[in-house]
Design a protein around this motif. Structure first.
Motif, short mmCIF file in Angstrom:
data_model
loop_
_atom_site.label_atom_id
_atom_site.label_comp_id
_atom_site.label_asym_id
_atom_site.label_seq_id
_atom_site.Cartn_x
_atom_site.Cartn_y
_atom_site.Cartn_z
N GLY A 48 68.13 86.88 -37.39
CA GLY A 48 66.81 87.31 -36.94
C GLY A 48 65.82 86.16 -36.91
O GLY A 48 66.17 85.00 -37.01
N ALA A 49 64.56 86.49 -36.79
CA ALA A 49 63.51 85.49 -36.67
C ALA A 49 63.11 84.89 -38.01
O ALA A 49 62.55 83.81 -38.07
N VAL A 50 63.41 85.59 -39.11
CA VAL A 50 63.01 85.13 -40.44
C VAL A 50 64.26 84.86 -41.28
O VAL A 50 65.11 85.73 -41.44
N ALA A 51 64.35 83.64 -41.80
CA ALA A 51 65.48 83.28 -42.68
C ALA A 51 65.22 83.85 -44.06
O ALA A 51 64.08 83.91 -44.52
N ARG A 52 66.30 84.25 -44.72
CA ARG A 52 66.16 84.84 -46.07
C ARG A 52 67.29 84.33 -46.95
O ARG A 52 68.31 83.88 -46.47
N TYR A 53 67.04 84.41 -48.25
CA TYR A 53 68.08 84.10 -49.24
C TYR A 53 68.27 85.36 -50.07
O TYR A 53 67.32 85.89 -50.65
N ASN A 54 69.51 85.85 -50.12
CA ASN A 54 69.83 87.05 -50.87
C ASN A 54 70.52 86.65 -52.16
O ASN A 54 71.68 86.24 -52.15
N HIS A 55 69.80 86.76 -53.26
CA HIS A 55 70.37 86.45 -54.58
C HIS A 55 70.99 87.73 -55.12
O HIS A 55 70.29 88.67 -55.48
N CYS A 56 72.31 87.78 -55.17
CA CYS A 56 73.05 89.02 -55.48
C CYS A 56 73.21 89.29 -56.97
O CYS A 56 73.45 90.43 -57.35
N ASN A 57 73.11 88.30 -57.84
CA ASN A 57 73.27 88.53 -59.27
C ASN A 57 71.99 89.13 -59.82
O ASN A 57 70.93 88.51 -59.78
N SER A 58 72.07 90.34 -60.35
CA SER A 58 70.85 91.02 -60.79
C SER A 58 70.39 90.64 -62.19
O SER A 58 69.45 91.22 -62.70
N ASN A 59 71.04 89.68 -62.82
CA ASN A 59 70.71 89.37 -64.21
C ASN A 59 69.87 88.12 -64.43
O ASN A 59 69.23 88.00 -65.46
N VAL A 60 69.88 87.18 -63.51
CA VAL A 60 69.19 85.90 -63.75
C VAL A 60 68.44 85.43 -62.51
O VAL A 60 68.77 85.81 -61.39
N ASN A 61 67.44 84.59 -62.73
CA ASN A 61 66.77 83.90 -61.64
C ASN A 61 67.51 82.60 -61.36
O ASN A 61 68.06 82.00 -62.28
N VAL A 62 67.52 82.17 -60.10
CA VAL A 62 68.20 80.93 -59.76
C VAL A 62 67.29 80.01 -58.95
O VAL A 62 66.33 80.46 -58.31
N LEU A 63 67.60 78.73 -59.02
CA LEU A 63 66.89 77.72 -58.25
C LEU A 63 67.69 77.47 -56.98
O LEU A 63 68.90 77.28 -57.03
N ILE A 64 67.01 77.52 -55.83
CA ILE A 64 67.68 77.21 -54.57
C ILE A 64 67.01 76.00 -53.94
O ILE A 64 65.84 75.71 -54.20
N ARG A 65 67.75 75.30 -53.14
CA ARG A 65 67.23 74.18 -52.36
C ARG A 65 67.10 74.65 -50.92
O ARG A 65 68.07 75.17 -50.35
N VAL A 66 65.93 74.50 -50.35
CA VAL A 66 65.68 74.91 -48.98
C VAL A 66 65.47 73.65 -48.14
O VAL A 66 64.57 72.86 -48.41
N GLU A 67 66.32 73.46 -47.15
CA GLU A 67 66.20 72.32 -46.24
C GLU A 67 65.52 72.80 -44.96
O GLU A 67 65.84 73.86 -44.44
N ARG A 68 64.57 72.00 -44.47
CA ARG A 68 63.81 72.38 -43.29
C ARG A 68 64.16 71.50 -42.10
O ARG A 68 64.68 70.41 -42.25
N THR A 69 63.85 71.98 -40.92
CA THR A 69 64.11 71.25 -39.69
C THR A 69 62.92 70.36 -39.34
O THR A 69 61.92 70.33 -40.06
#
Length: 101
Positions: A48-69
């Motif tokens: 779709g028009a909006v990129a998303r990150y789906n964090h599936c583990n319901s127990n912890v927060n995670v750090l993600i790296r987002v690369e841009r164009t």
């Protein structure tokens, strides 16, 4: 495998996204609950028009790296379980798990 395919067609997706992007309010809002997130694949989802990150583990927060164009600097973001909106698909090149936060 999915990553390689998406990188190969990235230019086409970018061109399509540029012509069909709706108004977008926030690049860091969480969209939906963990239950709703089950409908999406885990990890980075550029559908779709909006990129998303789906964090599936319901127990912890995670750090993600987002690369841009467009040679814009990427960023690290701590995400909670569930879906996190990252921004327009044409602006986000990729996002991946980096560690715990």
């Amino acid at each position: 495998m999915r990553t390689q395919i998406l990188k190969a067609i990235g230019g086409t997706l970018t061109a399509l996204a540029l012509t069909t992007v709706p108004a977008y309010a926030s690049t860091t809002a969480t969209a939906g609950s963990t239950a709703e997130a089950g409908a999406f694949a885990c990890g980075w989802d550029p559908q779709g028009a909006v990129a998303r990150y789906n964090h599936c583990n319901s127990n912890v927060n995670v750090l993600i790296r987002v690369e841009r164009t467009f040679d814009r600097p990427g960023y690290d973001q701590c995400v909670r379980p569930g879906i996190t909106l990252l921004g327009y698909t044409y602006d986000i090149k990729y996002a991946w798990y980096k560690g715990l936060c």
